[in-house]
Design a protein around this motif. Structure first.
Motif, PDB file in Angstrom:
ATOM      1  N   GLU A  46       0.785  -1.233   0.000  1.00 45.07           N
ATOM      2  CA  GLU A  46       0.000   0.000   0.000  1.00 45.07           C
ATOM      3  C   GLU A  46       0.816   1.282   0.000  1.00 45.07           C
ATOM      4  O   GLU A  46       0.318   2.313  -0.437  1.00 45.07           O
ATOM      5  N   ASP A  47       2.020   1.265   0.543  1.00 46.31           N
ATOM      6  CA  ASP A  47       2.831   2.478   0.561  1.00 46.31           C
ATOM      7  C   ASP A  47       3.215   2.860  -0.864  1.00 46.31           C
ATOM      8  O   ASP A  47       3.187   2.012  -1.760  1.00 46.31           O
ATOM      9  N   PRO A  48       3.604   4.106  -1.092  1.00 48.90           N
ATOM     10  CA  PRO A  48       3.951   4.518  -2.452  1.00 48.90           C
ATOM     11  C   PRO A  48       5.174   3.805  -3.018  1.00 48.90           C
ATOM     12  O   PRO A  48       5.324   3.707  -4.219  1.00 48.90           O
ATOM     13  N   GLU A  49       6.019   3.254  -2.156  1.00 46.52           N
ATOM     14  CA  GLU A  49       7.249   2.647  -2.627  1.00 46.52           C
ATOM     15  C   GLU A  49       7.065   1.523  -3.654  1.00 46.52           C
ATOM     16  O   GLU A  49       7.823   1.451  -4.610  1.00 46.52           O
ATOM     17  N   PRO A  50       6.063   0.643  -3.486  1.00 43.04           N
ATOM     18  CA  PRO A  50       5.977  -0.435  -4.478  1.00 43.04           C
ATOM     19  C   PRO A  50       5.928   0.064  -5.910  1.00 43.04           C
ATOM     20  O   PRO A  50       6.614  -0.463  -6.779  1.00 43.04           O
ATOM     21  N   ASP A  51       5.146   1.104  -6.160  1.00 43.22           N
ATOM     22  CA  ASP A  51       5.069   1.620  -7.521  1.00 43.22           C
ATOM     23  C   ASP A  51       6.361   2.321  -7.925  1.00 43.22           C
ATOM     24  O   ASP A  51       6.773   2.268  -9.075  1.00 43.22           O
ATOM     25  N   LEU A  52       6.994   2.992  -6.971  1.00 41.85           N
ATOM     26  CA  LEU A  52       8.216   3.726  -7.279  1.00 41.85           C
ATOM     27  C   LEU A  52       9.424   2.811  -7.443  1.00 41.85           C
ATOM     28  O   LEU A  52      10.346   3.130  -8.173  1.00 41.85           O
ATOM     29  N   HIS A  53       9.429   1.681  -6.738  1.00 45.19           N
ATOM     30  CA  HIS A  53      10.609   0.818  -6.724  1.00 45.19           C
ATOM     31  C   HIS A  53      10.406  -0.517  -7.435  1.00 45.19           C
ATOM     32  O   HIS A  53      11.295  -1.346  -7.440  1.00 45.19           O
ATOM     33  N   TYR A  54       9.233  -0.719  -8.022  1.00 45.41           N
ATOM     34  CA  TYR A  54       8.987  -1.944  -8.784  1.00 45.41           C
ATOM     35  C   TYR A  54       9.849  -1.901 -10.036  1.00 45.41           C
ATOM     36  O   TYR A  54       9.831  -0.933 -10.790  1.00 45.41           O
ATOM     37  N   TYR A  55      10.635  -2.924 -10.227  1.00 48.68           N
ATOM     38  CA  TYR A  55      11.537  -2.985 -11.370  1.00 48.68           C
ATOM     39  C   TYR A  55      11.562  -4.445 -11.827  1.00 48.68           C
ATOM     40  O   TYR A  55      12.270  -5.268 -11.257  1.00 48.68           O
ATOM     41  N   PRO A  56      10.730  -4.787 -12.822  1.00 43.98           N
ATOM     42  CA  PRO A  56      10.538  -6.190 -13.183  1.00 43.98           C
ATOM     43  C   PRO A  56      11.815  -6.867 -13.678  1.00 43.98           C
ATOM     44  O   PRO A  56      12.742  -6.202 -14.150  1.00 43.98           O
ATOM     45  N   MET A  57      11.822  -8.176 -13.527  1.00 42.38           N
ATOM     46  CA  MET A  57      12.933  -8.996 -14.017  1.00 42.38           C
ATOM     47  C   MET A  57      12.375 -10.010 -15.008  1.00 42.38           C
ATOM     48  O   MET A  57      11.277 -10.518 -14.820  1.00 42.38           O
ATOM     49  N   PRO A  58      13.136 -10.331 -16.035  1.00 45.74           N
ATOM     50  CA  PRO A  58      12.688 -11.367 -16.964  1.00 45.74           C
ATOM     51  C   PRO A  58      12.914 -12.764 -16.378  1.00 45.74           C
ATOM     52  O   PRO A  58      13.772 -12.964 -15.523  1.00 45.74           O
ATOM     53  N   ARG A  59      12.108 -13.712 -16.826  1.00 47.71           N
ATOM     54  CA  ARG A  59      12.259 -15.105 -16.407  1.00 47.71           C
ATOM     55  C   ARG A  59      13.078 -15.840 -17.452  1.00 47.71           C
ATOM     56  O   ARG A  59      12.832 -15.741 -18.647  1.00 47.71           O
ATOM     57  N   TRP A  60      14.059 -16.589 -16.979  1.00 50.70           N
ATOM     58  CA  TRP A  60      14.854 -17.453 -17.836  1.00 50.70           C
ATOM     59  C   TRP A  60      14.787 -18.871 -17.303  1.00 50.70           C
ATOM     60  O   TRP A  60      13.912 -19.193 -16.504  1.00 50.70           O
ATOM     61  N   PHE A  61      15.670 -19.731 -17.699  1.00 52.06           N
ATOM     62  CA  PHE A  61      15.587 -21.146 -17.349  1.00 52.06           C
ATOM     63  C   PHE A  61      15.573 -21.417 -15.850  1.00 52.06           C
ATOM     64  O   PHE A  61      14.926 -22.342 -15.394  1.00 52.06           O
ATOM     65  N   TYR A  62      16.279 -20.616 -15.077  1.00 50.92           N
ATOM     66  CA  TYR A  62      16.349 -20.842 -13.633  1.00 50.92           C
ATOM     67  C   TYR A  62      15.615 -19.753 -12.858  1.00 50.92           C
ATOM     68  O   TYR A  62      15.961 -19.449 -11.732  1.00 50.92           O
ATOM     69  N   GLY A  63      14.617 -19.151 -13.477  1.00 49.70           N
ATOM     70  CA  GLY A  63      13.817 -18.138 -12.805  1.00 49.70           C
ATOM     71  C   GLY A  63      14.235 -16.731 -13.169  1.00 49.70           C
ATOM     72  O   GLY A  63      14.837 -16.488 -14.211  1.00 49.70           O
ATOM     73  N   ALA A  64      13.886 -15.798 -12.292  1.00 54.64           N
ATOM     74  CA  ALA A  64      14.207 -14.389 -12.518  1.00 54.64           C
ATOM     75  C   ALA A  64      15.718 -14.234 -12.630  1.00 54.64           C
ATOM     76  O   ALA A  64      16.464 -14.730 -11.797  1.00 54.64           O
ATOM     77  N   TYR A  65      16.132 -13.548 -13.687  1.00 52.74           N
ATOM     78  CA  TYR A  65      17.563 -13.408 -13.918  1.00 52.74           C
ATOM     79  C   TYR A  65      17.840 -12.130 -14.691  1.00 52.74           C
ATOM     80  O   TYR A  65      17.125 -11.788 -15.637  1.00 52.74           O
ATOM     81  N   GLU A  66      18.887 -11.456 -14.271  1.00 57.11           N
ATOM     82  CA  GLU A  66      19.408 -10.333 -15.028  1.00 57.11           C
ATOM     83  C   GLU A  66      20.910 -10.296 -14.789  1.00 57.11           C
ATOM     84  O   GLU A  66      21.357 -10.442 -13.643  1.00 57.11           O
ATOM     85  N   ALA A  67      21.675 -10.139 -15.840  1.00 51.53           N
ATOM     86  CA  ALA A  67      23.134 -10.118 -15.710  1.00 51.53           C
ATOM     87  C   ALA A  67      23.548  -9.050 -14.714  1.00 51.53           C
ATOM     88  O   ALA A  67      23.040  -7.930 -14.742  1.00 51.53           O
ATOM     89  N   ILE A  68      24.463  -9.411 -13.824  1.00 48.94           N
ATOM     90  CA  ILE A  68      24.889  -8.472 -12.783  1.00 48.94           C
ATOM     91  C   ILE A  68      26.233  -7.829 -13.086  1.00 48.94           C
ATOM     92  O   ILE A  68      26.706  -7.006 -12.317  1.00 48.94           O
ATOM     93  N   ASP A  69      26.838  -8.191 -14.190  1.00 49.17           N
ATOM     94  CA  ASP A  69      28.182  -7.705 -14.493  1.00 49.17           C
ATOM     95  C   ASP A  69      28.289  -6.183 -14.516  1.00 49.17           C
ATOM     96  O   ASP A  69      29.226  -5.613 -13.963  1.00 49.17           O
ATOM     97  N   ASP A  70      27.338  -5.502 -15.161  1.00 54.45           N
ATOM     98  CA  ASP A  70      27.396  -4.041 -15.233  1.00 54.45           C
ATOM     99  C   ASP A  70      27.252  -3.412 -13.855  1.00 54.45           C
ATOM    100  O   ASP A  70      27.987  -2.493 -13.496  1.00 54.45           O
ATOM    101  N   ALA A  71      26.286  -3.891 -13.073  1.00 55.23           N
ATOM    102  CA  ALA A  71      26.076  -3.349 -11.723  1.00 55.23           C
ATOM    103  C   ALA A  71      27.304  -3.599 -10.849  1.00 55.23           C
ATOM    104  O   ALA A  71      27.747  -2.706 -10.118  1.00 55.23           O
ATOM    105  N   MET A  72      27.858  -4.799 -10.921  1.00 57.03           N
ATOM    106  CA  MET A  72      29.033  -5.111 -10.108  1.00 57.03           C
ATOM    107  C   MET A  72      30.243  -4.280 -10.559  1.00 57.03           C
ATOM    108  O   MET A  72      31.027  -3.834  -9.729  1.00 57.03           O
ATOM    109  N   ALA A  73      30.372  -4.047 -11.861  1.00 49.23           N
ATOM    110  CA  ALA A  73      31.486  -3.232 -12.357  1.00 49.23           C
ATOM    111  C   ALA A  73      31.406  -1.815 -11.783  1.00 49.23           C
ATOM    112  O   ALA A  73      32.424  -1.238 -11.384  1.00 49.23           O
ATOM    113  N   LEU A  74      30.212  -1.263 -11.722  1.00 50.81           N
ATOM    114  CA  LEU A  74      30.028   0.067 -11.161  1.00 50.81           C
ATOM    115  C   LEU A  74      30.377   0.077  -9.667  1.00 50.81           C
ATOM    116  O   LEU A  74      31.088   0.968  -9.194  1.00 50.81           O
ATOM    117  N   LEU A  75      29.905  -0.928  -8.932  1.00 53.11           N
ATOM    118  CA  LEU A  75      30.217  -1.001  -7.497  1.00 53.11           C
ATOM    119  C   LEU A  75      31.719  -1.176  -7.271  1.00 53.11           C
ATOM    120  O   LEU A  75      32.290  -0.567  -6.361  1.00 53.11           O
TER     121      LEU A  75
END
Length: 184
Positions: A46-75
């Motif tokens: 119910e709080d506003p955050e769900p709409d503001l922070h919802y960021y869908p992930m695609p489903r692949w063979f082992y479930g929700a997956y998105e490559a983390i290489d770019d995010a990890m490179a930035l960190l």
């Protein structure tokens, strides 16, 4: 974190507050969390955050997956985290390990005090609570118990389930009130 699979499962809950609320409800129903967490589930829906922070992930063979290489490179660039791969690629001994650095821990502490960005640390704490010490494969199994998640075609974003979770929440509140003989 010792497993990229675990990270992917936890990232899914981080980015999909309705699925996190559903997991909280399941844990309350299974007596793994106190009934008071139902109000946390309600806030996630119910709080506003769900709409503001919802960021869908695609489903692949082992479930929700998105490559983390770019995010990890930035960190890594900013010295906030390190990412290490060990073993030979394509073998069972291949392992990815992710480490938060001291600089990263300081940044998290600073973020947690920010009125806007503190949401992320609170959400991460909830995700860590529902994940516990469970390995990534078991977390993915729990996510696959949700029909919408399991039924998503490969490569498509996993759809939200907020309406279904609101009904489950109302049913669980009724059941909890019945068990306690009064209000929550």
């Amino acid at each position: 974190m010792r497993s990229e699979l675990r990270l992917q499962a936890m990232d899914f809950w981080m980015r999909n507050p309705d699925y996190l609320a559903d997991e909280i409800i399941s844990q309350v129903a299974g007596d793994q969390l106190a009934d008071s967490y139902l109000s946390v589930a309600r806030s996630l829906l119910e709080d506003p955050e769900p709409d503001l922070h919802y960021y869908p992930m695609p489903r692949w063979f082992y479930g929700a997956y998105e490559a983390i290489d770019d995010a990890m490179a930035l960190l890594e660039t900013y010295g906030l985290a390190t990412f290490r791969r060990s073993g030979e690629p394509g073998t069972k001994s291949h392992r990815n390990q992710l480490f938060l650095t001291a600089v990263g821990a300081d940044a998290v502490a600073e973020l947690s005090g920010d009125p806007v960005l503190g949401w992320y640390t609170r959400q991460a704490e909830l995700v860590a609570l529902v994940a516990g010490d469970t390995v990534g494969g078991k977390l993915k199994e729990r996510q696959y118990q949700q029909a919408t998640y399991a039924g998503t075609e490969l490569g498509l974003d996993i759809a939200p389930i907020a309406d279904h979770v609101r009904k489950r929440l109302d049913d669980q509140i009724t059941a909890s009130v019945g068990r306690s003989g009064g209000g929550m």
